[in-house]
Design an enzyme around this catalytic site. Structure first.
Site, short mmCIF file in Angstrom:
data_model
loop_
_atom_site.label_atom_id
_atom_site.label_comp_id
_atom_site.label_asym_id
_atom_site.label_seq_id
_atom_site.Cartn_x
_atom_site.Cartn_y
_atom_site.Cartn_z
N GLU A 264 45.01 -18.01 43.74
CA GLU A 264 44.74 -19.43 44.05
C GLU A 264 44.74 -20.17 42.72
O GLU A 264 43.70 -20.43 42.14
CB GLU A 264 43.41 -19.59 44.80
CG GLU A 264 42.30 -18.75 44.22
CD GLU A 264 40.94 -18.91 44.86
OE1 GLU A 264 40.88 -19.35 46.02
OE2 GLU A 264 39.94 -18.59 44.20
N CYS A 265 45.92 -20.49 42.25
CA CYS A 265 46.09 -21.09 40.93
C CYS A 265 46.13 -22.61 41.03
O CYS A 265 46.75 -23.16 41.94
CB CYS A 265 47.40 -20.62 40.31
SG CYS A 265 47.42 -18.85 40.02
N CYS A 342 34.72 -47.94 24.18
CA CYS A 342 33.79 -48.21 23.09
C CYS A 342 32.88 -47.01 22.86
O CYS A 342 31.66 -47.13 22.93
CB CYS A 342 32.98 -49.44 23.43
SG CYS A 342 34.04 -50.87 23.68
N TYR A 371 44.15 -31.36 36.14
CA TYR A 371 42.85 -31.70 35.53
C TYR A 371 42.98 -32.86 34.55
O TYR A 371 42.36 -32.87 33.49
CB TYR A 371 42.23 -30.47 34.84
CG TYR A 371 42.04 -29.29 35.77
CD1 TYR A 371 41.09 -29.33 36.79
CD2 TYR A 371 42.82 -28.13 35.63
CE1 TYR A 371 40.92 -28.25 37.65
CE2 TYR A 371 42.65 -27.06 36.49
CZ TYR A 371 41.71 -27.12 37.50
OH TYR A 371 41.54 -26.05 38.35
#
Ligand SMILES: *Cc1c(COP(=O)(O)O)cnc(C)c1O
Length: 398
Positions: A264-265, A342, A371
């Protein structure tokens, strides 16, 4: 995607560039190639938390064996693109509503992460007159060290420690609302080394076989998790998938495990289909160091800050310069690529060498398909979101 496609995108832009570009044709080719190498006993699922956008899921629908999800929201994202594709459901914090939702949405396997989760699932399934197919998630006592993140081989919130597995196997066998189908072990993330990954799988086989013998069981599945890495430091030296698959074939031939093997990559499938483009809006020097300020930053692309690494990039030079005054830039210099936030933490690459970089040029961060956008805090400071473009044969925006 090639550089030409990135340049083509830049051509049409009038506002400072800020965009994710995802190359779906490349993603499809990649997953087809990865699957061709895998031994036939193996299934390749996609862990959608890496990038759960519908065009990605649609691209992988026919090409992967199914999807791994970690919440009811992710189950719904998958079911929105297909009502029948196999789904496996993991995660340490499944609520009763999520377990019910999983049964409602006909999830294929549920990964059980604790005794309490096991008892709740059994209780909920029985109320619904259903039987849930489960894998017990093992937190193994031992895993190799080479990996960026570790979820197992140490105390963590994930899974069930090895010493408790026998008791949970017995409990699972006694509960009518669940059917034990095997084990799940996802213990590391971003492993770059094929040999240690093979050693890891061999160790998982040992564990699974020992428990099968002890309980006279024949597991259907051993889910060996994701965690195959992407080399951000040296993008040309990636995990040796072909060598890994050859080693795995030999291992399977030698051991003849009765169970199928599920991968499950996440990262390994989608990282290299995505680019994060940001225009340089300013270049300056402060106290002897050079800084480039980008239209964008860690609120869109948190990965480099989260992992505290310098993210790989290429520069897309642009000739247009609209102002009647000089263009700031550096030549053969070390420069820090900062976002527009900032906070001094908003850095995507520190003291990186560039030949030339000027205001108005564009930086394309590589390996940004997994990601990236999906782990970032998009609305901090209320800047406009990046354009998010899926390049197929035609350009689609979402
Ligand atoms: C995140 C996750 C994955 C995918 O991990 P990658 O490192 O992206 O391959 C697989 N399984 C589980 C249980 C996860 O939590």
């Amino acid at each position: 995607m090639n550089l030409q496609q990135l340049h083509n995108y830049l051509e049409g832009q009038t506002e400072p560039v800020c965009a994710y570009l995802y190359d779906l044709a490349h993603l499809r080719r990649r997953v087809d190639t990865l699957r061709r190498n895998l031994p036939s006993q193996c299934k390749l699922f996609y862990a959608i938390k890496a990038n759960s956008d519908a065009p990605i899921l649609e691209s992988l629908l026919q090409r992967s064996d199914g999807f791994e999800v970690a919440s009811l929201g992710e189950i719904q994202r998958v079911r929105a693109v297909d009502s029948a594709v196999p789904v496996i459901f993991g995660g340490p914090g499944k609520t009763d509503a999520e377990l019910e939702g999983a049964l409602e949405h006909r999830v294929t396997l549920i990964h059980v992460e604790s005794e309490h989760q096991l008892r709740r699932l059994d209780w909920i399934a029985r109320q619904r007159n259903q039987v849930a197919n489960i894998l017990l998630r093992v937190n193994p006592a031992y895993v190799p060290q080479q990996a960026t993140l570790r979820m197992g081989g140490q105390a963590s919130q994930f899974g069930i420690e090895e010493a408790r597995i026998p008791a949970l196997i017995e409990l699972a066998l006694s509960l009518p609302g669940v059917r034990l189908k095997g084990l799940h072990i996802h213990a590391i993330s971003n492993n770059l080394d094929a040999l240690t990954h093979l050693a890891l799988l061999e160790h998982y086989f040992d564990l699974a076989e020992a428990w099968q013998r002890r309980y006279g069981l024949a597991f259907d599945w051993l889910n060996v998790g994701g965690g195959i890495g992407v080399n951000y430091a040296e993008p040309l030296a990636q995990f040796d998938w072909e060598g890994f698959c050859a080693g795995l074939s030999a291992l399977i031939a030698a051991r003849q495990p009765g169970f199928g093997i599920i991968f499950e990559c996440g990262r390994f499938l989608t990282a290299d289909c995505g680019y994060y483009l940001a225009e340089v809006t300013d270049v300056k020097s402060n106290y002897g160091k050079h800084f480039a300020i980008l239209r964008g930053g860690s609120h869109h692309f948190r990965l480099p800050v989260s992992w505290q690494h310098n993210h790989p990039f290429v520069i897309l030079p642009r000739d247009a310069w609209p102002y009647p005054f000089s263009r700031p830039g550096v030549h053969h210099a070390q420069i820090t690529l900062c976002g527009e936030l900032c906070t001094p933490k908003d850095v995507l690459a520190r003291d990186a060498h560039v030949d030339d970089l000027r205001a108005g040029d564009c930086v394309a961060f590589l390996l940004a398909g997994a990601y990236g956008w999906h782990i970032s805090h998009h609305d901090f400071l209320s800047h406009p979101h990046p354009d998010r473009v899926y390049l197929d044969n035609c350009i689609e925006r979402i």
